[in-house]
Each structure stands twice: as C-alpha cells, then as structure tokens.
Design a protein around this motif. Structure first.
Motif, PDB file in Angstrom:
ATOM      1  N   MET A 128      15.565  -0.375   9.779  1.00 32.61           N
ATOM      2  CA  MET A 128      16.552  -0.580   8.904  1.00 32.61           C
ATOM      3  C   MET A 128      15.972  -0.417   7.473  1.00 32.61           C
ATOM      4  O   MET A 128      15.160  -1.097   6.964  1.00 32.61           O
ATOM      5  N   ILE A 129      16.746   0.663   6.833  1.00 31.60           N
ATOM      6  CA  ILE A 129      16.387   0.710   5.394  1.00 31.60           C
ATOM      7  C   ILE A 129      17.269  -0.332   4.601  1.00 31.60           C
ATOM      8  O   ILE A 129      18.240  -0.421   4.708  1.00 31.60           O
ATOM      9  N   PRO A 130      16.537  -1.248   3.904  1.00 37.01           N
ATOM     10  CA  PRO A 130      17.287  -2.404   3.154  1.00 37.01           C
ATOM     11  C   PRO A 130      17.827  -1.926   1.813  1.00 37.01           C
ATOM     12  O   PRO A 130      17.423  -0.851   1.234  1.00 37.01           O
ATOM     13  N   VAL A 131      18.653  -2.824   1.595  1.00 32.98           N
ATOM     14  CA  VAL A 131      19.399  -2.428   0.093  1.00 32.98           C
ATOM     15  C   VAL A 131      18.436  -2.704  -0.883  1.00 32.98           C
ATOM     16  O   VAL A 131      18.465  -1.788  -2.136  1.00 32.98           O
ATOM     17  N   SER A 132      17.530  -3.451  -0.691  1.00 36.09           N
ATOM     18  CA  SER A 132      16.470  -3.804  -1.737  1.00 36.09           C
ATOM     19  C   SER A 132      15.175  -4.463  -0.901  1.00 36.09           C
ATOM     20  O   SER A 132      15.360  -5.266  -0.131  1.00 36.09           O
ATOM     21  N   ARG A 133      13.924  -3.789  -1.515  1.00 41.12           N
ATOM     22  CA  ARG A 133      12.669  -4.324  -0.694  1.00 41.12           C
ATOM     23  C   ARG A 133      11.868  -4.842  -1.725  1.00 41.12           C
ATOM     24  O   ARG A 133      11.513  -4.383  -2.724  1.00 41.12           O
ATOM     25  N   PRO A 134      11.431  -6.078  -1.556  1.00 41.09           N
ATOM     26  CA  PRO A 134      10.886  -7.052  -2.413  1.00 41.09           C
ATOM     27  C   PRO A 134       9.399  -6.163  -2.708  1.00 41.09           C
ATOM     28  O   PRO A 134       8.815  -5.799  -1.655  1.00 41.09           O
ATOM     29  N   TYR A 135       8.911  -6.522  -3.864  1.00 41.83           N
ATOM     30  CA  TYR A 135       7.679  -5.726  -4.216  1.00 41.83           C
ATOM     31  C   TYR A 135       6.707  -6.751  -3.821  1.00 41.83           C
ATOM     32  O   TYR A 135       6.880  -7.903  -4.523  1.00 41.83           O
ATOM     33  N   LEU A 136       5.417  -6.532  -3.222  1.00 40.50           N
ATOM     34  CA  LEU A 136       4.454  -7.455  -3.131  1.00 40.50           C
ATOM     35  C   LEU A 136       3.308  -6.861  -3.703  1.00 40.50           C
ATOM     36  O   LEU A 136       2.857  -5.610  -3.353  1.00 40.50           O
ATOM     37  N   PRO A 137       2.431  -7.518  -4.707  1.00 43.50           N
ATOM     38  CA  PRO A 137       1.421  -7.090  -5.453  1.00 43.50           C
ATOM     39  C   PRO A 137       0.302  -7.061  -4.665  1.00 43.50           C
ATOM     40  O   PRO A 137       0.127  -7.455  -3.564  1.00 43.50           O
ATOM     41  N   ASP A 138      -0.865  -6.479  -5.159  1.00 39.76           N
ATOM     42  CA  ASP A 138      -2.210  -6.505  -4.712  1.00 39.76           C
ATOM     43  C   ASP A 138      -2.494  -7.738  -4.238  1.00 39.76           C
ATOM     44  O   ASP A 138      -2.476  -8.823  -4.961  1.00 39.76           O
ATOM     45  N   ARG A 139      -3.067  -8.181  -2.976  1.00 37.80           N
ATOM     46  CA  ARG A 139      -3.462  -9.274  -2.355  1.00 37.80           C
ATOM     47  C   ARG A 139      -4.666  -9.912  -3.072  1.00 37.80           C
ATOM     48  O   ARG A 139      -4.617 -11.091  -3.323  1.00 37.80           O
ATOM     49  N   LYS A 140      -5.427  -9.201  -3.363  1.00 37.66           N
ATOM     50  CA  LYS A 140      -6.902  -9.689  -3.993  1.00 37.66           C
ATOM     51  C   LYS A 140      -6.391 -10.203  -5.444  1.00 37.66           C
ATOM     52  O   LYS A 140      -6.972 -11.189  -5.808  1.00 37.66           O
TER      53      LYS A 140
ATOM     54  N   GLU B 140       4.194   0.228 -11.280  1.00 38.71           N
ATOM     55  CA  GLU B 140       4.258   0.679 -10.075  1.00 38.71           C
ATOM     56  C   GLU B 140       5.487   0.146  -9.097  1.00 38.71           C
ATOM     57  O   GLU B 140       6.072   1.052  -8.052  1.00 38.71           O
ATOM     58  N   CYS B 141       5.745  -0.892  -9.381  1.00 40.50           N
ATOM     59  CA  CYS B 141       6.993  -1.635  -8.823  1.00 40.50           C
ATOM     60  C   CYS B 141       8.421  -0.969  -9.335  1.00 40.50           C
ATOM     61  O   CYS B 141       9.279  -0.599  -8.273  1.00 40.50           O
ATOM     62  N   LEU B 142       8.485  -0.410 -10.333  1.00 39.85           N
ATOM     63  CA  LEU B 142       9.713   0.311 -11.060  1.00 39.85           C
ATOM     64  C   LEU B 142       9.762   1.695 -10.538  1.00 39.85           C
ATOM     65  O   LEU B 142      10.679   2.219 -10.472  1.00 39.85           O
ATOM     66  N   LYS B 143       8.380   2.192 -10.272  1.00 40.24           N
ATOM     67  CA  LYS B 143       8.641   3.807 -10.154  1.00 40.24           C
ATOM     68  C   LYS B 143       9.527   4.230  -8.791  1.00 40.24           C
ATOM     69  O   LYS B 143      10.355   5.108  -9.153  1.00 40.24           O
ATOM     70  N   PRO B 144       9.377   3.718  -7.595  1.00 36.13           N
ATOM     71  CA  PRO B 144      10.103   4.167  -6.740  1.00 36.13           C
ATOM     72  C   PRO B 144      11.662   3.586  -6.844  1.00 36.13           C
ATOM     73  O   PRO B 144      12.703   4.430  -6.367  1.00 36.13           O
ATOM     74  N   ARG B 145      12.045   2.920  -7.641  1.00 37.05           N
ATOM     75  CA  ARG B 145      13.186   2.309  -7.704  1.00 37.05           C
ATOM     76  C   ARG B 145      13.900   3.249  -8.972  1.00 37.05           C
ATOM     77  O   ARG B 145      15.018   3.917  -8.667  1.00 37.05           O
ATOM     78  N   ARG B 146      13.147   3.610 -10.058  1.00 41.55           N
ATOM     79  CA  ARG B 146      13.539   4.510 -10.935  1.00 41.55           C
ATOM     80  C   ARG B 146      13.973   6.054 -10.470  1.00 41.55           C
ATOM     81  O   ARG B 146      15.030   6.696 -10.605  1.00 41.55           O
ATOM     82  N   GLU B 147      12.861   6.478  -9.522  1.00 40.87           N
ATOM     83  CA  GLU B 147      13.346   7.821  -8.745  1.00 40.87           C
ATOM     84  C   GLU B 147      14.403   7.812  -7.909  1.00 40.87           C
ATOM     85  O   GLU B 147      15.173   8.698  -7.876  1.00 40.87           O
ATOM     86  N   ALA B 148      14.767   6.704  -7.076  1.00 40.71           N
ATOM     87  CA  ALA B 148      16.015   6.607  -6.108  1.00 40.71           C
ATOM     88  C   ALA B 148      17.250   6.546  -7.352  1.00 40.71           C
ATOM     89  O   ALA B 148      17.974   7.409  -6.937  1.00 40.71           O
ATOM     90  N   TRP B 149      17.129   5.882  -8.329  1.00 42.14           N
ATOM     91  CA  TRP B 149      18.413   5.985  -9.027  1.00 42.14           C
ATOM     92  C   TRP B 149      18.460   7.091  -9.602  1.00 42.14           C
ATOM     93  O   TRP B 149      19.867   7.681  -9.649  1.00 42.14           O
TER      94      TRP B 149
ATOM     95  N   GLY C 226      11.225   4.090  -1.259  1.00 46.01           N
ATOM     96  CA  GLY C 226      10.534   5.353  -1.436  1.00 46.01           C
ATOM     97  C   GLY C 226      11.138   6.552  -1.199  1.00 46.01           C
ATOM     98  O   GLY C 226      12.461   6.404  -0.658  1.00 46.01           O
ATOM     99  N   ALA C 227      10.823   7.807  -1.637  1.00 46.33           N
ATOM    100  CA  ALA C 227      11.328   9.001  -1.813  1.00 46.33           C
ATOM    101  C   ALA C 227      11.966   9.472  -0.390  1.00 46.33           C
ATOM    102  O   ALA C 227      12.879   9.906  -0.224  1.00 46.33           O
ATOM    103  N   ALA C 228      11.212   9.146   0.776  1.00 42.70           N
ATOM    104  CA  ALA C 228      11.715   9.397   2.115  1.00 42.70           C
ATOM    105  C   ALA C 228      13.140   8.656   2.550  1.00 42.70           C
ATOM    106  O   ALA C 228      14.053   9.351   3.000  1.00 42.70           O
ATOM    107  N   ASP C 229      13.030   7.511   2.243  1.00 45.74           N
ATOM    108  CA  ASP C 229      14.213   6.774   2.666  1.00 45.74           C
ATOM    109  C   ASP C 229      15.440   7.007   1.577  1.00 45.74           C
ATOM    110  O   ASP C 229      16.592   7.045   1.923  1.00 45.74           O
ATOM    111  N   THR C 230      15.302   7.360   0.453  1.00 49.59           N
ATOM    112  CA  THR C 230      16.160   7.759  -0.661  1.00 49.59           C
ATOM    113  C   THR C 230      16.866   9.302  -0.013  1.00 49.59           C
ATOM    114  O   THR C 230      18.084   9.209   0.180  1.00 49.59           O
ATOM    115  N   GLN C 231      15.992  10.023   0.458  1.00 50.18           N
ATOM    116  CA  GLN C 231      16.605  11.241   0.805  1.00 50.18           C
ATOM    117  C   GLN C 231      17.340  10.890   2.219  1.00 50.18           C
ATOM    118  O   GLN C 231      18.133  11.623   2.366  1.00 50.18           O
TER     119      GLN C 231
END
Length: 394
Positions: free
Chosen positions: A1-13, A249-258, A349-354
């Motif tokens: 399922m492509i979710p309406v919003s995917r929470p961003y998880l930062p670098d674990r380290k 990095e978090c905003l980039k896929p959202r901006r591209e989808a928008w 991501g771009a693939a899901d937006t397409q």
C-alpha cells in the motif's frame, strides 16, 4: 500500500548518539538539555522568538488558550471562539475540551482558509478569540483577520499545524497572531514522533505558558496556576534534532511529489490557491477537490484498488459534527469542499508518485481538462465509468 504520508526516519547512528547522551546524563524530561537545544535551533531556523515545546499540537492549542485568557479562570464563563469548519477535529475539540464553544465561520472558496468576512457577524460579548487555520500550510488572510480582531478586541490564536517553515512576506507565517500552535506529529515533514510547539508574540505569555505546562509550578515550592503536564521529553527532542539535521532530505521527495501533482492536475482538478505573499510551501499534504462527492468516491475507490491510499482530509466539515455544533445554518463552501476533497500520497518517492498519477490518468478523461464555471474551482472531466460515478461506487 502506498500511504498518504510516510513518516521520515533519520539516520539511526545520529539518533543513537543523542540517545547515548540521554543515558549518560540520566535526564529524561523537565526541560532537559535536548529540549533546550531544539528550542533554540527551531527559533533560529524558523526566525521566531518565544517558542515553547510541548507534548503535542493539540496541547499547544489548549495551553495557548489558557495562557492568553481565552479559557480557564480568566476566560468568560460562556466563552466561544470563532474558527473554521474545514480543519482537523483537534482545532475545535481542543476548544470544547477547554470549555470554549466553537462557533464556525465559512472558508474562502479559493484559499480554503477561514473567510475574514465571516468572523464579525459571529462575534458576541462572550467571544474572546478567533482560531483560524493555515490550512495545508496556506496562509490565512492574516492582515484582514488582525484588523477584525483589533476592531472587536479578540485574541488571535492560529492553528499552524501545517505551517512549519512557511514564510509570508519575508517573515515566518508563525509570527502572526498572539500565538501560533504547531504540530510535530509523525505525519508532518518535521516531526518529533509526537510533539508540538507554541510561538507567542509576547514574552510574558511565553513565561505564563511555561508554568502551565509544568503543572502550574513557578518554582520547586510554589504553585502559581492550575496547570497540566504538557512537557516534551528528551527522547522526543532527540528525534526532532535528528530530523531537523536532515530536513532537506526529508522535504525533497515531498516537494517533488507536490510539484508533479500540481503540473499534472492543474487543468483538470480544483486546487487550493496560495495566498498572495506566501513564499514557499510546507509540503505536508497535497489536497485536490474533485467535481462532486460521487466522483471523489469513484476516484478514491480506484486508487484503493491499485493499493494506493488517499485520505478525506478533512471530512466531515466540523460544523456537521453534533458533538461540536448544534447550530444552523451549516457552512456552504466548507461543506462543499469537504465532501469532494482527497489528499494524495506524499513523500514515498518518485516511483510511487508516478503510480498515483498513472492510476489517476486511467480514470480521468482527457489530460488537458478545462476550467469549469464553479466559483473558485476548476471542474474535472467525467470518469471512464459514468454509471459508477453516478452511483458513487467503484
């Protein structure tokens, strides 16, 4: 399922490094060093002063009401506040929870935010405040609202849950009003898993709120107000610091989808008009209003069959909810928009937006479309299955 919003998880380290510090200091709450660091960094990033971190966006609203005398002992016994019916339920339920009756205006048909013209007719002697919403990160007509507030002696408390990082005429949109509440829920681009903040215009209000979120204590041995526990923990602040480090990095896929949705759908769907003076976007959600409710149901069903989630933000219009409103008449424009609006997937991501756009193209006749005659809207062409559209079933 492509979710309406995917929470961003930062670098674990990076997150682990912050968590290691929490373990070393053995300080988990009560305005710890990470909460203080996040406060200062957010003030700098947003270009605001007098920011207070709290446990959620809903608590941000409730604490703001108390700090500004809209609710509690300082508020009118039968207080009401004017707000919009086209918003998340917390905008109105937070008022109700504080003993303040929400009174619903209507929205502007193009910006979808509270129409300033609808405020003054609803003001009574028991109205201490107006609570507009910067819906989907779009600015309200802040100048007109401030003018009405001055004329009627109203506090202005903005629900800015979607307005993180939005700039208006060269400054933070969150600097308008007596206070602005922000949500840092995991669905937002910037988040602390759960959390929120209040930006106050005046330092005295900030200091009052700081006591309120700590049980009303002004010192170790002094209780000066009836307060609540609304503090943010060190663990939530750690997540916020990590996400802030990686915000681009978090905003980039959202901006591209928008922008992909805007380009593909601008001529065949009704989209929110950005308020003049808004300089950027928060990219929280991408709302689209279709021609009518049956068509919205058909398109939503088609997306669901393709394993794509689309949400009805925000349905129903809150003046239709009996627990929040018993008065009539209902808002006309807000009710209409709520009935036919969907929010599309962001941040996957771009693939899901397409995939979302390809699925939409399959059900929308003609990629060009044409503008309809409805005021402030663009009409959408028919779907590929008129019978299903009429029945409102996929």
């Amino acid at each position: 399922m492509i979710p309406v919003s995917r929470p961003y998880l930062p670098d674990r380290k990076k997150l682990d490094a912050y968590l290691d510090g929490i373990y070393e200091r053995n300080r988990l709450s009560n305005n710890g060093p990470l909460v203080q660091e996040l406060t200062h960094r957010l003030e700098e990033f947003l270009g605001v002063e007098h920011l207070l971190l709290v446990g959620s966006g809903t608590l941000a609203l409730q604490v703001a009401y108390r700090a500004l005398g809209v609710s509690g002992n300082a508020g009118p016994p039968q207080a009401n506040a004017i707000t919009t019916p086209l918003t998340f339920v917390a905008t109105a339920s937070s008022l109700k929870w504080e003993g303040v009756e929400p009174v619903f205006g209507d929205v502007d048909g193009e910006t979808w935010c509270l129409d300033p013209v609808s405020i003054a007719p609803r003001v009574t002697r028991d109205t201490p405040a107006v609570v507009p919403v910067h819906l989907f990160g779009n600015a309200c007509d802040v100048e007109a609202i401030e003018q009405v507030a001055r004329e009627h002696g109203l506090r202005v408390i903005y629900d800015g849950a979607h307005a993180f990082g939005v700039r208006y005429r060269g400054a933070s949109l969150l600097s308008w009003g007596d206070a602005a509440a922000i949500s840092f829920h995991a669905t937002k681009a910037f988040h602390t898993v759960e959390g929120g903040a209040i930006v106050f215009r005046h330092k005295a209000d900030l200091e009052r709120a700081r006591e309120l979120i700590n049980f009303g204590q002004s010192g170790p041995d002094r209780i000066s107000a009836v307060g609540v526990n609304a503090k943010m923990s060190e663990f939530h602040a750690a997540m916020g610091l990590c996400v802030l480090d990686e915000l681009e990095e978090c905003l980039k896929p959202r901006r591209e989808a928008w922008h992909a949705y805007e380009t593909a759908l601008r001529d065949c769907a009704c989209m929110q008009r950005r308020q003049t003076g808004v300089e950027n976007n928060s990219y929280v959600y991408f709302p689209v209003a279709f021609e009518d409710e049956p068509q919205m149901h058909f398109i939503r069903g088609t997306l669901e069959k393709a394993n794509i989630q689309a949400r009805r933000y925000f349905f129903p219009a809150l003046d239709r909810v009996p627990e929040l409103n018993t008065s009539r008449p209902f808002s006309e424009r807000a009710g209409d928009l709520a009935s036919r609006m969907l929010c599309l997937s962001m941040g996957s991501g771009a693939a899901d937006t397409q995939r979302v756009l390809e699925t939409l193209r399959e059900v929308l006749v003609g990629s060009g479309g044409r503008r309809g005659s409805r005021q402030g809207t663009g009409e959408l062409p028919g779907t590929t299955d008129p019978a299903s559209q009429a029945d409102g079933v996929p």
